[in-house]
Design an enzyme around this catalytic site. Structure first.
Site, PDB file in Angstrom:
ATOM      1  N   GLU A 100      42.966-124.013  -3.729  1.00  0.00           N
ATOM      2  CA  GLU A 100      41.799-124.243  -2.885  1.00  0.00           C
ATOM      3  C   GLU A 100      40.542-124.816  -2.884  1.00  0.00           C
ATOM      4  OE1 GLU A 100      40.964-123.317  -0.207  1.00  0.00           O
ATOM      5  OE2 GLU A 100      42.089-121.224   0.586  1.00  0.00           O
ATOM      6  N   ASP A 101      39.162-124.494  -2.579  1.00  0.00           N
ATOM      7  CA  ASP A 101      37.960-124.661  -2.697  1.00  0.00           C
ATOM      8  C   ASP A 101      37.329-122.934  -3.592  1.00  0.00           C
ATOM      9  OD1 ASP A 101      37.956-123.813  -0.082  1.00  0.00           O
ATOM     10  OD2 ASP A 101      36.562-125.263   0.303  1.00  0.00           O
ATOM     11  N   ASP A 104      37.288-116.495  -1.396  1.00  0.00           N
ATOM     12  CA  ASP A 104      36.919-115.173  -1.158  1.00  0.00           C
ATOM     13  C   ASP A 104      36.938-114.221  -0.095  1.00  0.00           C
ATOM     14  OD1 ASP A 104      37.176-116.733   1.247  1.00  0.00           O
ATOM     15  OD2 ASP A 104      34.828-116.907   1.941  1.00  0.00           O
ATOM     16  N   THR A 105      37.135-113.894   0.646  1.00  0.00           N
ATOM     17  CA  THR A 105      38.135-112.590   1.317  1.00  0.00           C
ATOM     18  C   THR A 105      39.512-112.543   0.676  1.00  0.00           C
ATOM     19  OG1 THR A 105      38.689-114.169   3.380  1.00  0.00           O
ATOM     20  CG2 THR A 105      36.705-112.350   3.191  1.00  0.00           C
ATOM     21  N   GLY A 106      39.978-113.356   0.419  1.00  0.00           N
ATOM     22  CA  GLY A 106      41.850-113.586   0.006  1.00  0.00           C
ATOM     23  C   GLY A 106      42.777-113.271   1.632  1.00  0.00           C
ATOM     24  N   THR A 108      43.332-116.096   3.563  1.00  0.00           N
ATOM     25  CA  THR A 108      43.980-117.447   4.205  1.00  0.00           C
ATOM     26  C   THR A 108      45.442-117.448   2.881  1.00  0.00           C
ATOM     27  OG1 THR A 108      41.573-118.627   4.425  1.00  0.00           O
ATOM     28  CG2 THR A 108      43.508-119.971   3.815  1.00  0.00           C
ATOM     29  N   LYS A 132      35.289-115.600  -5.744  1.00  0.00           N
ATOM     30  CA  LYS A 132      33.908-115.012  -5.137  1.00  0.00           C
ATOM     31  C   LYS A 132      34.707-113.117  -4.808  1.00  0.00           C
ATOM     32  CE  LYS A 132      30.942-116.172  -2.232  1.00  0.00           C
ATOM     33  NZ  LYS A 132      30.799-116.701  -0.576  1.00  0.00           N
TER      34      LYS A 132
END
Length: 201
Positions: A100-101, A104-106, A108, A132
């Protein structure tokens, strides 16, 4: 469009060294496997990071891509990712490393990991250029003996971009990660300023 560089986050040398270090960690964990692991790039943001990463690996491996969309045309995840392009390789009984690049939220990754586990992957690891954790809304669990490899941790900024994610074709040629001031782009309000993180190579 001209790119106004506010500040450089990590230089080309720093990025290269960190990618090499991650590759060494992965090599130590996967080089002795009887079945080559599958490196699964999350399109399209991860493709440059994935390309740089696998160049440092000297053991047999397979590469494929998957597209999972949760952002639409904005910079905020809608919390409901869907897989719009599935991988083509049969991963049943194989070790998968999702590249992954940005994590953040998780949301995906939670969706992807469940999808890969349902396809019979024996383990699922994650390798992210930027993590993040303060933005995490969903705590995803890796499969089997999977591990989480991270390049860098978050930088305070309103939005991030790597190699084209969330924006169509505005790339600077400076080979480093930058915060770019973007004027009047699709993901900002008209005539306003946004910030993003860009991967250059």
């Amino acid at each position: 469009m001209e790119c106004d560089i506010e500040r450089v986050l990590w230089s080309q040398d720093q990025i290269s060294r960190r990618v090499s270090d991650i590759a060494s960690e992965i090599s130590a964990d996967f080089h002795a496997l009887s079945s080559p692991p599958v490196f699964l790039g999350v399109a399209t943001g991860a493709f440059l990071f994935l390309a740089d990463l696998v160049r440092h690996l000297s053991f047999p491996l397979t590469v494929d891509f998957v597209r999972a969309q949760s952002y639409g045309s904005g910079t905020e995840s809608n919390g409901a990712p869907s897989i719009s392009l599935d991988l083509k390789i049969d991963i049943k009984g194989k070790h998968v490393i999702v590249v992954e690049d940005i994590v953040d939220t998780g949301n995906t990754l939670f969706c992807l990991i469940a999808h890969l586990e349902a396809k019979g992957a024996s383990s699922v690891s994650v390798c992210a250029f930027l993590d993040k954790p303060s933005r995490r809304k969903v705590q995803f669990e890796l499969v089997g003996k999977g591990k989480f490899y991270r390049g860098f941790e978050e930088v305070k900024s309103s939005a991030y971009l790597i190699s084209g994610k969330h924006l169509e074709a505005y790339l600077c040629e400076t080979p480093c990660v930058q915060i770019i001031l973007l004027w009047g782009m699709a993901w900002t309000s008209q005539n306003s300023t946004g910030t993003c993180l860009m991967w250059g190579s």
